[in-house]
Design an enzyme around this catalytic site. Sequence first.
Site, PDB file in Angstrom:
ATOM      1  N   TYR A 178       1.003  -1.114  -0.055  1.00 14.25           N
ATOM      2  CA  TYR A 178      -0.052  -0.082   0.141  1.00 14.25           C
ATOM      3  C   TYR A 178       0.953   1.094   0.029  1.00 14.25           C
ATOM      4  O   TYR A 178       1.388   1.790   1.125  1.00 14.25           O
ATOM      5  CB  TYR A 178      -0.874   0.060   1.193  1.00 14.25           C
ATOM      6  CG  TYR A 178      -1.922  -1.276   1.325  1.00 14.25           C
ATOM      7  CD1 TYR A 178      -2.199  -2.010   0.115  1.00 14.25           C
ATOM      8  CD2 TYR A 178      -2.332  -1.540   2.435  1.00 14.25           C
ATOM      9  CE1 TYR A 178      -3.178  -3.162   0.249  1.00 14.25           C
ATOM     10  CE2 TYR A 178      -3.164  -2.706   2.671  1.00 14.25           C
ATOM     11  CZ  TYR A 178      -3.585  -3.434   1.623  1.00 14.25           C
ATOM     12  OH  TYR A 178      -4.350  -4.362   1.775  1.00 14.25           O
ATOM     13  N   HIS A 211      -0.005 -12.258   1.779  1.00 17.15           N
ATOM     14  CA  HIS A 211      -0.762 -11.285   0.822  1.00 17.15           C
ATOM     15  C   HIS A 211      -0.959 -11.831  -0.696  1.00 17.15           C
ATOM     16  O   HIS A 211      -0.001 -12.077  -1.357  1.00 17.15           O
ATOM     17  CB  HIS A 211      -0.158 -10.003   0.802  1.00 17.15           C
ATOM     18  CG  HIS A 211      -1.040  -8.795   0.528  1.00 17.15           C
ATOM     19  ND1 HIS A 211      -0.510  -7.647   0.275  1.00 17.15           N
ATOM     20  CD2 HIS A 211      -2.275  -8.650   0.077  1.00 17.15           C
ATOM     21  CE1 HIS A 211      -1.484  -6.657  -0.005  1.00 17.15           C
ATOM     22  NE2 HIS A 211      -2.562  -7.691  -0.445  1.00 17.15           N
TER      23      HIS A 211
END
Length: 335
Positions: A56, A152
Amino acid sequence: MRRNRLGSSAVEITELSFGAAAIGNLFTAVDPAQAAAAVDAAWDEGVRYFDTAPHYGLGLSERRLGEALRARPRDSYVLSTKVGRVLDPLPADTGTACENMSDGLSDGLSEGFAVRATHRRRWDFSAEGVRRSIEDSLERLGLDRLDIAYLHDPDHHAQAAFDEAYPELEKLRAQGVIGAIGAGMNQTVMLTRFVRDTDVDVVLCAGRYTLLDQSALTELLPEAAARGRSVVVGGVFNSGLLADPRPGATYDYTAAPLALLDRALRIKAVTEGHGVPLRAAALHYPLAHPAVAGVLVGTRSPDEVRDAAALLRREIPDALWEDLRAEGLLTEDGH
Protein backbone atom coordinates in the site's frame (compact mmCIF):
# COMPACT_ATOMS: atom_id res chain seq x y z
CA MET A 1 -17.48 -1.55 20.10
CA ARG A 2 -17.72 -5.33 20.36
CA ARG A 3 -14.52 -7.36 20.13
CA ASN A 4 -13.94 -10.93 18.94
CA ARG A 5 -11.04 -13.29 19.48
CA LEU A 6 -9.19 -14.64 16.43
CA GLY A 7 -9.24 -18.42 16.46
CA SER A 8 -7.36 -19.83 19.43
CA SER A 9 -4.94 -16.91 19.58
CA ALA A 10 -4.88 -14.23 22.27
CA VAL A 11 -5.59 -11.52 19.68
CA GLU A 12 -8.96 -9.75 19.85
CA ILE A 13 -10.21 -7.34 17.19
CA THR A 14 -13.03 -4.83 17.07
CA GLU A 15 -15.89 -5.68 14.71
CA LEU A 16 -15.02 -2.65 12.58
CA SER A 17 -11.45 -2.31 11.42
CA PHE A 18 -9.55 0.48 9.68
CA GLY A 19 -8.23 -0.51 6.26
CA ALA A 20 -5.19 1.68 5.64
CA ALA A 21 -4.71 1.16 1.89
CA ALA A 22 -6.42 4.48 1.16
CA ILE A 23 -4.04 6.51 3.34
CA GLY A 24 -1.23 4.95 1.30
CA ASN A 25 -2.51 7.10 -1.59
CA LEU A 26 -4.72 4.47 -3.20
CA PHE A 27 -5.69 5.87 -6.63
CA THR A 28 -5.32 9.49 -5.43
CA ALA A 29 -3.04 11.31 -3.03
CA VAL A 30 -4.15 11.84 0.57
CA ASP A 31 -2.78 14.79 2.52
CA PRO A 32 -0.71 13.57 5.49
CA ALA A 33 -2.76 15.65 7.93
CA GLN A 34 -5.96 14.08 6.58
CA ALA A 35 -4.47 10.59 6.89
CA ALA A 36 -3.59 11.21 10.53
CA ALA A 37 -7.03 12.70 11.20
CA ALA A 38 -8.69 9.60 9.71
CA VAL A 39 -6.80 7.37 12.15
CA ASP A 40 -7.71 9.71 15.02
CA ALA A 41 -11.38 9.57 14.02
CA ALA A 42 -11.27 5.77 13.96
CA TRP A 43 -9.80 5.78 17.44
CA ASP A 44 -12.48 8.15 18.70
CA GLU A 45 -15.16 5.84 17.28
CA GLY A 46 -13.77 2.89 19.21
CA VAL A 47 -11.94 1.15 16.35
CA ARG A 48 -8.89 -0.71 17.69
CA TYR A 49 -7.92 -2.88 14.72
CA PHE A 50 -5.82 -1.34 11.93
CA ASP A 51 -4.69 -3.18 8.78
CA THR A 52 -1.92 -2.22 6.36
CA ALA A 53 0.65 -3.77 3.98
CA PRO A 54 3.98 -2.93 2.32
CA HIS A 55 2.16 -2.96 -1.03
CA TYR A 56 0.00 0.00 0.00
CA GLY A 57 1.86 3.00 -1.33
CA LEU A 58 5.29 1.31 -1.31
CA GLY A 59 5.36 1.43 2.49
CA LEU A 60 3.66 4.83 2.81
CA SER A 61 0.60 3.33 4.50
CA GLU A 62 2.75 1.57 7.09
CA ARG A 63 4.75 4.70 7.84
CA ARG A 64 1.65 6.89 8.20
CA LEU A 65 -0.20 4.33 10.31
CA GLY A 66 2.77 3.75 12.58
CA GLU A 67 3.22 7.46 13.14
CA ALA A 68 -0.49 8.02 13.83
CA LEU A 69 -0.58 5.24 16.44
CA ARG A 70 2.79 5.88 18.06
CA ALA A 71 1.49 7.87 21.03
CA ARG A 72 -1.11 5.21 21.89
CA PRO A 73 -0.35 2.42 24.38
CA ARG A 74 0.87 -0.56 22.36
CA ASP A 75 -1.42 -3.05 24.08
CA SER A 76 -4.51 -0.94 23.38
CA TYR A 77 -4.77 -1.72 19.64
CA VAL A 78 -4.27 -4.53 17.12
CA LEU A 79 -2.24 -4.01 13.97
CA SER A 80 -1.84 -6.31 10.99
CA THR A 81 0.41 -6.14 7.97
CA LYS A 82 1.25 -8.57 5.20
CA VAL A 83 4.06 -10.53 3.58
CA GLY A 84 4.63 -11.71 0.02
CA ARG A 85 5.77 -8.50 -1.66
CA VAL A 86 9.27 -7.32 -0.78
CA LEU A 87 10.19 -3.69 -1.53
CA ASP A 88 13.56 -3.34 -3.28
CA PRO A 89 15.04 0.19 -3.47
CA LEU A 90 15.48 1.67 -6.95
CA PRO A 91 18.37 3.93 -7.97
CA ALA A 92 17.61 7.50 -6.95
CA ASP A 93 17.43 8.80 -10.53
CA THR A 94 14.74 6.31 -11.65
CA GLY A 95 11.90 7.47 -9.40
CA THR A 96 9.00 9.46 -10.78
CA ALA A 97 9.32 13.19 -10.19
CA CYS A 98 7.50 14.38 -7.09
CA GLU A 99 6.97 17.77 -5.54
CA ASN A 100 6.76 16.46 -1.97
CA MET A 101 8.79 13.27 -1.74
CA SER A 102 8.46 12.97 2.04
CA ASP A 103 4.69 12.59 1.70
CA GLY A 104 4.92 10.16 -1.20
CA LEU A 105 2.84 12.31 -3.54
CA SER A 106 3.14 11.78 -7.27
CA ASP A 107 1.38 12.61 -10.51
CA GLY A 108 1.48 8.97 -11.62
CA LEU A 109 0.36 5.63 -10.18
CA SER A 110 2.51 2.76 -8.94
CA GLU A 111 0.27 -0.32 -9.16
CA GLY A 112 -2.73 1.79 -8.20
CA PHE A 113 -1.02 4.06 -5.66
CA ALA A 114 -0.13 7.71 -6.22
CA VAL A 115 3.40 7.51 -4.85
CA ARG A 116 6.89 8.16 -6.08
CA ALA A 117 8.47 4.99 -7.50
CA THR A 118 11.32 4.76 -5.01
CA HIS A 119 11.06 0.97 -4.73
CA ARG A 120 10.13 -2.04 -6.82
CA ARG A 121 7.64 -4.60 -5.53
CA ARG A 122 8.99 -8.14 -5.86
CA TRP A 123 6.96 -11.27 -5.10
CA ASP A 124 8.78 -13.31 -2.48
CA PHE A 125 7.17 -16.05 -0.39
CA SER A 126 10.48 -17.64 0.61
CA ALA A 127 11.32 -17.98 4.31
CA GLU A 128 14.06 -15.38 3.91
CA GLY A 129 11.68 -13.04 2.07
CA VAL A 130 9.07 -13.35 4.82
CA ARG A 131 11.57 -12.56 7.55
CA ARG A 132 12.95 -9.60 5.64
CA SER A 133 9.45 -8.30 4.92
CA ILE A 134 8.51 -8.49 8.61
CA GLU A 135 11.72 -6.74 9.65
CA ASP A 136 11.19 -3.96 7.09
CA SER A 137 7.55 -3.52 8.12
CA LEU A 138 8.46 -3.27 11.80
CA GLU A 139 10.98 -0.57 10.95
CA ARG A 140 8.48 1.43 8.90
CA LEU A 141 5.82 1.04 11.59
CA GLY A 142 8.19 1.82 14.44
CA LEU A 143 7.16 -1.34 16.32
CA ASP A 144 8.90 -4.38 17.78
CA ARG A 145 6.09 -6.87 17.20
CA LEU A 146 3.01 -7.47 15.05
CA ASP A 147 -0.39 -8.63 16.19
CA ILE A 148 -1.28 -10.28 12.86
CA ALA A 149 0.69 -11.12 9.72
CA TYR A 150 -1.17 -12.19 6.58
CA LEU A 151 0.19 -13.92 3.49
CA HIS A 152 -0.84 -11.35 0.87
CA ASP A 153 -2.40 -12.60 -2.38
CA PRO A 154 -0.44 -15.86 -2.78
CA ASP A 155 -2.72 -16.92 -5.69
CA HIS A 156 0.13 -17.73 -8.09
CA HIS A 157 2.67 -18.73 -5.44
CA ALA A 158 0.89 -21.60 -3.69
CA GLN A 159 3.85 -23.95 -3.30
CA ALA A 160 6.15 -21.32 -1.82
CA ALA A 161 3.36 -19.96 0.36
CA PHE A 162 2.55 -23.34 1.92
CA ASP A 163 6.06 -24.83 1.95
CA GLU A 164 8.15 -21.81 2.94
CA ALA A 165 6.22 -18.67 3.89
CA TYR A 166 3.66 -20.24 6.18
CA PRO A 167 6.19 -22.30 8.20
CA GLU A 168 8.31 -19.17 8.67
CA LEU A 169 5.29 -17.28 10.03
CA GLU A 170 4.71 -20.19 12.43
CA LYS A 171 8.27 -19.77 13.71
CA LEU A 172 7.80 -16.03 14.15
CA ARG A 173 4.55 -16.65 16.01
CA ALA A 174 6.31 -19.10 18.34
CA GLN A 175 9.03 -16.48 18.94
CA GLY A 176 6.46 -13.83 19.88
CA VAL A 177 7.26 -11.56 16.94
CA ILE A 178 3.71 -12.18 15.63
CA GLY A 179 0.59 -12.79 17.68
CA ALA A 180 -1.56 -14.42 14.98
CA ILE A 181 -1.05 -15.53 11.39
CA GLY A 182 -3.28 -15.84 8.38
CA ALA A 183 -3.77 -15.26 4.67
CA GLY A 184 -5.57 -12.50 2.80
CA MET A 185 -7.04 -13.01 -0.67
CA ASN A 186 -9.87 -12.14 -3.06
CA GLN A 187 -10.79 -15.80 -3.54
CA THR A 188 -12.06 -18.61 -1.32
CA VAL A 189 -10.51 -21.83 -2.66
CA MET A 190 -6.98 -21.25 -1.39
CA LEU A 191 -8.21 -19.62 1.81
CA THR A 192 -10.20 -22.78 2.49
CA ARG A 193 -7.02 -24.80 1.98
CA PHE A 194 -5.22 -22.63 4.53
CA VAL A 195 -8.04 -23.25 7.02
CA ARG A 196 -7.97 -27.02 6.40
CA ASP A 197 -4.27 -27.71 6.02
CA THR A 198 -2.52 -25.21 8.30
CA ASP A 199 -2.81 -23.73 11.77
CA VAL A 200 -3.75 -20.20 10.70
CA ASP A 201 -5.70 -18.18 13.22
CA VAL A 202 -7.59 -16.03 10.71
CA VAL A 203 -8.13 -15.44 7.01
CA LEU A 204 -8.97 -12.13 5.38
CA CYS A 205 -11.53 -12.70 2.63
CA ALA A 206 -12.15 -9.72 0.35
CA GLY A 207 -15.32 -9.38 -1.71
CA ARG A 208 -16.51 -12.98 -1.46
CA TYR A 209 -19.02 -12.65 1.37
CA THR A 210 -21.21 -9.72 0.49
CA LEU A 211 -24.80 -9.00 -0.45
CA LEU A 212 -23.79 -9.63 -4.07
CA ASP A 213 -21.38 -12.55 -3.67
CA GLN A 214 -21.89 -15.25 -1.06
CA SER A 215 -19.39 -17.74 -2.51
CA ALA A 216 -17.56 -17.94 0.84
CA LEU A 217 -20.60 -19.84 2.15
CA THR A 218 -19.83 -22.84 -0.05
CA GLU A 219 -16.74 -24.08 1.81
CA LEU A 220 -14.70 -21.36 3.50
CA LEU A 221 -17.09 -20.19 6.20
CA PRO A 222 -18.36 -23.67 7.15
CA GLU A 223 -14.77 -24.94 7.40
CA ALA A 224 -13.69 -21.96 9.48
CA ALA A 225 -16.63 -22.37 11.84
CA ALA A 226 -16.06 -26.11 12.21
CA ARG A 227 -12.35 -25.69 12.95
CA GLY A 228 -12.60 -22.67 15.23
CA ARG A 229 -10.84 -20.32 12.82
CA SER A 230 -11.81 -16.70 12.29
CA VAL A 231 -12.62 -14.77 9.13
CA VAL A 232 -12.26 -11.04 8.60
CA VAL A 233 -14.36 -9.85 5.67
CA GLY A 234 -13.13 -7.04 3.45
CA GLY A 235 -14.62 -5.51 0.32
CA VAL A 236 -18.16 -5.47 1.75
CA PHE A 237 -19.15 -2.85 -0.85
CA ASN A 238 -17.53 -4.85 -3.71
CA SER A 239 -15.39 -1.79 -4.53
CA GLY A 240 -18.34 0.56 -4.92
CA LEU A 241 -21.42 -1.09 -6.39
CA LEU A 242 -22.98 -1.76 -2.98
CA ALA A 243 -22.13 1.74 -1.80
CA ASP A 244 -23.84 3.55 -4.67
CA PRO A 245 -25.43 1.34 -7.35
CA ARG A 246 -25.70 3.44 -10.49
CA PRO A 247 -24.54 3.26 -14.11
CA GLY A 248 -20.75 3.47 -14.14
CA ALA A 249 -20.35 2.05 -10.61
CA THR A 250 -17.51 -0.43 -10.12
CA TYR A 251 -17.63 -4.06 -9.03
CA ASP A 252 -14.30 -5.61 -8.03
CA TYR A 253 -12.59 -2.50 -9.46
CA THR A 254 -14.04 -2.79 -12.96
CA ALA A 255 -17.27 -1.49 -14.49
CA ALA A 256 -20.19 -3.40 -13.04
CA PRO A 257 -22.08 -5.66 -15.49
CA LEU A 258 -25.68 -4.58 -16.05
CA ALA A 259 -27.07 -7.76 -14.45
CA LEU A 260 -25.15 -7.07 -11.23
CA LEU A 261 -26.19 -3.42 -11.27
CA ASP A 262 -29.82 -4.50 -11.56
CA ARG A 263 -29.40 -6.93 -8.67
CA ALA A 264 -27.79 -4.23 -6.51
CA LEU A 265 -30.65 -1.86 -7.25
CA ARG A 266 -33.17 -4.52 -6.29
CA ILE A 267 -31.35 -5.10 -3.00
CA LYS A 268 -31.30 -1.36 -2.40
CA ALA A 269 -35.06 -1.13 -2.94
CA VAL A 270 -35.62 -3.78 -0.27
CA THR A 271 -33.28 -2.23 2.30
CA GLU A 272 -34.66 1.26 1.81
CA GLY A 273 -38.16 -0.15 2.12
CA HIS A 274 -37.16 -0.94 5.71
CA GLY A 275 -35.65 2.51 6.20
CA VAL A 276 -32.11 1.12 6.06
CA PRO A 277 -29.41 2.50 3.73
CA LEU A 278 -27.93 -0.11 1.42
CA ARG A 279 -24.46 0.62 2.81
CA ALA A 280 -25.61 -0.21 6.33
CA ALA A 281 -27.07 -3.54 5.24
CA ALA A 282 -23.88 -4.35 3.30
CA LEU A 283 -21.74 -3.60 6.35
CA HIS A 284 -23.87 -5.64 8.76
CA TYR A 285 -24.51 -8.63 6.53
CA PRO A 286 -21.24 -10.59 7.07
CA LEU A 287 -21.24 -10.11 10.85
CA ALA A 288 -24.14 -12.50 11.45
CA HIS A 289 -22.05 -15.53 10.49
CA PRO A 290 -20.43 -17.20 13.52
CA ALA A 291 -17.03 -17.51 11.82
CA VAL A 292 -16.81 -13.79 10.99
CA ALA A 293 -14.87 -11.79 13.58
CA GLY A 294 -15.07 -8.40 11.89
CA VAL A 295 -15.36 -6.33 8.75
CA LEU A 296 -12.54 -4.27 7.28
CA VAL A 297 -13.44 -0.96 5.63
CA GLY A 298 -10.96 1.18 3.72
CA THR A 299 -11.28 4.86 4.63
CA ARG A 300 -9.29 7.94 3.70
CA SER A 301 -10.92 10.74 5.72
CA PRO A 302 -12.47 11.36 9.16
CA ASP A 303 -15.92 11.72 7.59
CA GLU A 304 -15.68 8.29 5.93
CA VAL A 305 -14.60 6.73 9.23
CA ARG A 306 -17.44 8.32 11.17
CA ASP A 307 -19.92 7.28 8.48
CA ALA A 308 -18.83 3.63 8.68
CA ALA A 309 -19.08 3.63 12.47
CA ALA A 310 -22.55 5.22 12.34
CA LEU A 311 -23.70 2.58 9.82
CA LEU A 312 -22.50 -0.18 12.12
CA ARG A 313 -24.49 1.25 15.03
CA ARG A 314 -27.77 1.11 13.08
CA GLU A 315 -30.30 -1.56 13.96
CA ILE A 316 -31.17 -3.88 11.07
CA PRO A 317 -34.60 -5.54 11.34
CA ASP A 318 -34.73 -9.30 10.79
CA ALA A 319 -37.56 -8.70 8.31
CA LEU A 320 -35.09 -7.05 5.95
CA TRP A 321 -33.09 -10.28 5.56
CA GLU A 322 -36.31 -12.26 5.26
CA ASP A 323 -37.51 -10.03 2.43
CA LEU A 324 -34.18 -10.35 0.61
CA ARG A 325 -34.48 -14.14 0.78
CA ALA A 326 -38.11 -13.99 -0.35
CA GLU A 327 -37.02 -11.94 -3.39
CA GLY A 328 -34.34 -14.49 -4.23
CA LEU A 329 -31.61 -11.96 -3.49
CA LEU A 330 -30.00 -14.00 -0.72
CA THR A 331 -29.49 -17.73 -0.49
CA GLU A 332 -31.58 -19.50 2.13
CA ASP A 333 -28.53 -20.16 4.32
CA GLY A 334 -26.95 -16.81 3.48
CA HIS A 335 -27.78 -15.10 6.75
